[in-house]
Design an enzyme around this catalytic site. Structure first.
Site, PDB file in Angstrom:
ATOM      1  N   SER A 141       8.965  92.943   6.507  1.00  0.00           N
ATOM      2  CA  SER A 141       9.418  93.475   5.218  1.00  0.00           C
ATOM      3  C   SER A 141       8.846  92.605   4.100  1.00  0.00           C
ATOM      4  CB  SER A 141      10.958  93.509   5.208  1.00  0.00           C
ATOM      5  OG  SER A 141      11.403  94.049   3.993  1.00  0.00           O
ATOM      6  N   SER A 142       9.647  92.294   3.099  1.00  0.00           N
ATOM      7  CA  SER A 142       9.205  91.411   2.012  1.00  0.00           C
ATOM      8  C   SER A 142      10.439  90.883   1.298  1.00  0.00           C
ATOM      9  CB  SER A 142       8.338  92.187   1.021  1.00  0.00           C
ATOM     10  OG  SER A 142       8.182  91.429  -0.161  1.00  0.00           O
ATOM     11  N   TYR A 155       6.502  98.684  -5.015  1.00  0.00           N
ATOM     12  CA  TYR A 155       6.332  97.886  -3.789  1.00  0.00           C
ATOM     13  C   TYR A 155       7.682  97.479  -3.179  1.00  0.00           C
ATOM     14  CZ  TYR A 155       4.919  94.027  -0.743  1.00  0.00           C
ATOM     15  OH  TYR A 155       4.738  93.194   0.331  1.00  0.00           O
ATOM     16  N   LYS A 159       9.388  98.443   0.656  1.00  0.00           N
ATOM     17  CA  LYS A 159       9.568  97.485   1.744  1.00  0.00           C
ATOM     18  C   LYS A 159      11.031  97.355   2.155  1.00  0.00           C
ATOM     19  CE  LYS A 159       6.686  95.315   3.198  1.00  0.00           C
ATOM     20  NZ  LYS A 159       5.710  95.633   4.271  1.00  0.00           N
TER      21      LYS A 159
HETATM   22  P1  NAD Z   1      -3.199  92.089   3.985  1.00  0.00           P
HETATM   23  O1  NAD Z   1      -3.736  93.050   3.002  1.00  0.00           O
HETATM   24  O2  NAD Z   1      -4.042  90.948   4.416  1.00  0.00           O
HETATM   25  O3  NAD Z   1      -2.713  92.823   5.309  1.00  0.00           O
HETATM   26  C1  NAD Z   1      -2.297  94.168   5.362  1.00  0.00           C
HETATM   27  C2  NAD Z   1      -3.072  94.832   6.474  1.00  0.00           C
HETATM   28  O4  NAD Z   1      -2.588  96.177   6.636  1.00  0.00           O
HETATM   29  C3  NAD Z   1      -4.573  94.916   6.159  1.00  0.00           C
HETATM   30  O5  NAD Z   1      -5.312  94.428   7.260  1.00  0.00           O
HETATM   31  C4  NAD Z   1      -4.807  96.399   5.938  1.00  0.00           C
HETATM   32  O6  NAD Z   1      -6.098  96.838   6.341  1.00  0.00           O
HETATM   33  C5  NAD Z   1      -3.716  97.001   6.830  1.00  0.00           C
HETATM   34  N1  NAD Z   1      -3.422  98.371   6.446  1.00  0.00           N
HETATM   35  C6  NAD Z   1      -3.237  98.854   5.185  1.00  0.00           C
HETATM   36  N2  NAD Z   1      -3.033 100.170   5.229  1.00  0.00           N
HETATM   37  C7  NAD Z   1      -3.084 100.532   6.527  1.00  0.00           C
HETATM   38  C8  NAD Z   1      -2.968 101.761   7.204  1.00  0.00           C
HETATM   39  N3  NAD Z   1      -2.745 102.889   6.530  1.00  0.00           N
HETATM   40  N4  NAD Z   1      -3.096 101.765   8.556  1.00  0.00           N
HETATM   41  C9  NAD Z   1      -3.336 100.628   9.233  1.00  0.00           C
HETATM   42  N5  NAD Z   1      -3.451  99.432   8.650  1.00  0.00           N
HETATM   43  C10 NAD Z   1      -3.338  99.383   7.314  1.00  0.00           C
HETATM   44  O7  NAD Z   1      -1.845  91.555   3.359  1.00  0.00           O
HETATM   45  P2  NAD Z   1      -0.634  90.714   4.009  1.00  0.00           P
HETATM   46  O8  NAD Z   1      -0.051  89.988   2.886  1.00  0.00           O
HETATM   47  O9  NAD Z   1      -1.043  90.002   5.232  1.00  0.00           O
HETATM   48  O10 NAD Z   1       0.372  91.897   4.383  1.00  0.00           O
HETATM   49  C11 NAD Z   1       0.936  92.060   5.674  1.00  0.00           C
HETATM   50  C12 NAD Z   1       2.370  92.522   5.502  1.00  0.00           C
HETATM   51  O11 NAD Z   1       3.127  91.472   4.920  1.00  0.00           O
HETATM   52  C13 NAD Z   1       2.520  93.727   4.588  1.00  0.00           C
HETATM   53  O12 NAD Z   1       3.452  94.631   5.163  1.00  0.00           O
HETATM   54  C14 NAD Z   1       3.083  93.131   3.321  1.00  0.00           C
HETATM   55  O13 NAD Z   1       3.872  94.072   2.608  1.00  0.00           O
HETATM   56  C15 NAD Z   1       3.906  91.993   3.873  1.00  0.00           C
HETATM   57  N6  NAD Z   1       4.219  90.951   2.926  1.00  0.00           N
HETATM   58  C16 NAD Z   1       3.235  90.197   2.346  1.00  0.00           C
HETATM   59  C17 NAD Z   1       3.588  89.200   1.454  1.00  0.00           C
HETATM   60  C18 NAD Z   1       2.564  88.323   0.761  1.00  0.00           C
HETATM   61  O14 NAD Z   1       2.924  87.594  -0.164  1.00  0.00           O
HETATM   62  N7  NAD Z   1       1.319  88.344   1.181  1.00  0.00           N
HETATM   63  C19 NAD Z   1       4.930  88.946   1.165  1.00  0.00           C
HETATM   64  C20 NAD Z   1       5.891  89.726   1.771  1.00  0.00           C
HETATM   65  C21 NAD Z   1       5.531  90.711   2.661  1.00  0.00           C
END
Ligand code: NAD
Length: 248
Positions: A141-142, A155, A159
């Site tokens: 989640s987030s 966003y 989430k």
């Molecule tokens: P990221 O962009 O590196 O990773 C997201 C991945 O999801 C990418 O590899 C992308 O290609 C893939 N993706 C996107 N749409 C897709 C689809 N339709 N089908 C298959 N794959 C798909 O970013 P991240 O930060 O590593 O995000 C990973 C998770 O962590 C996400 O769910 C994000 O909401 C969550 N998150 C991230 C943060 C942060 O600060 N980075 C904080 C809280 C939650």
């Protein structure tokens, strides 16, 4: 250990960021990995190669988690390859930040929710149907859905639903000894953040955090590794906030 005796984990969105770190960490812990990706296979292939370099097992699978038929085919392809699935990490996600609710368009709302809400929902549905007894399901989640801030009006709500689905699934799957948990990362240094937030803003966020830095993908991967380990077996239906403390 051969593939048939290893646990098998499917990590969605595993070509970059948090998903990549989770895939590599679980592989180091002896789990065979299905690296889901969308689009160009180059980054997913790099993850697979990195895992194979240290003797781990990994295969890349393309699927758009925004399309239910592709999710169904993804699960079936992983089962075909490995014989079953024990762990699912519903990680794939996209973001749109810095937009006041007053300015949110229907197109952006639909695009984000197609992945973050619908995609998560149907990945978790397939997990409910296809994970083997005794398995683990983790939804990424987030913390922004717990501590929402201005500009996160698409966003953060997108989430938030995963937590609810997790709590319901934990009750529905307990009789099969499957645990279901949500992990709530705080701000974490990944391509998603780098795309949405300027370097200066990232620095400001880092300085405002209790531990004086942003999270790294490996911080989140460690939490997931614990939840899927033997030691994590008694944690079920929970929301694990992994943000270094504070309300970020
Ligand atoms: P990221 O962009 O590196 O990773 C997201 C991945 O999801 C990418 O590899 C992308 O290609 C893939 N993706 C996107 N749409 C897709 C689809 N339709 N089908 C298959 N794959 C798909 O970013 P991240 O930060 O590593 O995000 C990973 C998770 O962590 C996400 O769910 C994000 O909401 C969550 N998150 C991230 C943060 C942060 O600060 N980075 C904080 C809280 C939650």
């Amino acid at each position: 250990m051969t593939t048939s005796t290893k646990k098998v984990a499917l990590v969605t969105g595993a070509a970059t960021g948090i998903g990549r770190a989770i895939a590599i960490r679980l592989a180091k812990d002896g789990i065979a990995i299905a690296v889901n990706y969308i689009g160009d296979s180059k980054l997913a292939d790099e993850v697979v190669n990195e895992i194979r370099m240290f003797g781990g097992i990994a295969v890349a699978f393309e699927a758009n988690v925004g399309v239910v038929s592709e999710i169904v085919n993804l699960f079936d392809a992983v089962i075909q390859e490995y014989g079953g699935i024990d762990i699912v990490v519903a990680n794939a996600g996209i973001a749109k930040m810095g937009i006041p609710i007053a300015d949110v368009t229907e197109a952006d709302f639909d695009r984000i929710n197609a992945v973050n809400y619908k995609g998560t929902y149907f990945v978790l549905q397939q997990a409910a149907k296809k994970v083997r007894n005794g398995g683990r399901i983790i939804q990424i989640s987030s913390s922004s859905s717990l501590y929402p801030a201005a500009g996160l009006g698409i966003y953060a709500p997108s989430k938030a639903a995963g937590k609810v689905i997790t709590e319901i699934l934990a009750q529905e799957l307990g009789h099969r000894q499957i645990s279901v948990n949500s992990v709530f990362p705080g701000p974490t240094r990944t391509p998603l953040m780098e795309k949405e937030v300027s370097k200066e803003e990232m620095e400001r966020i880092a300085q405002g955090m209790n531990l004086g830095r942003m999270g790294e993908p490996e911080d989140i991967a460690g939490v997931v590794a614990f939840l899927v380990s033997t030691e994590g077996a008694w944690i079920n239906g929970q929301q694990i906030i992994a943000n270094g403390g504070g309300r970020v």
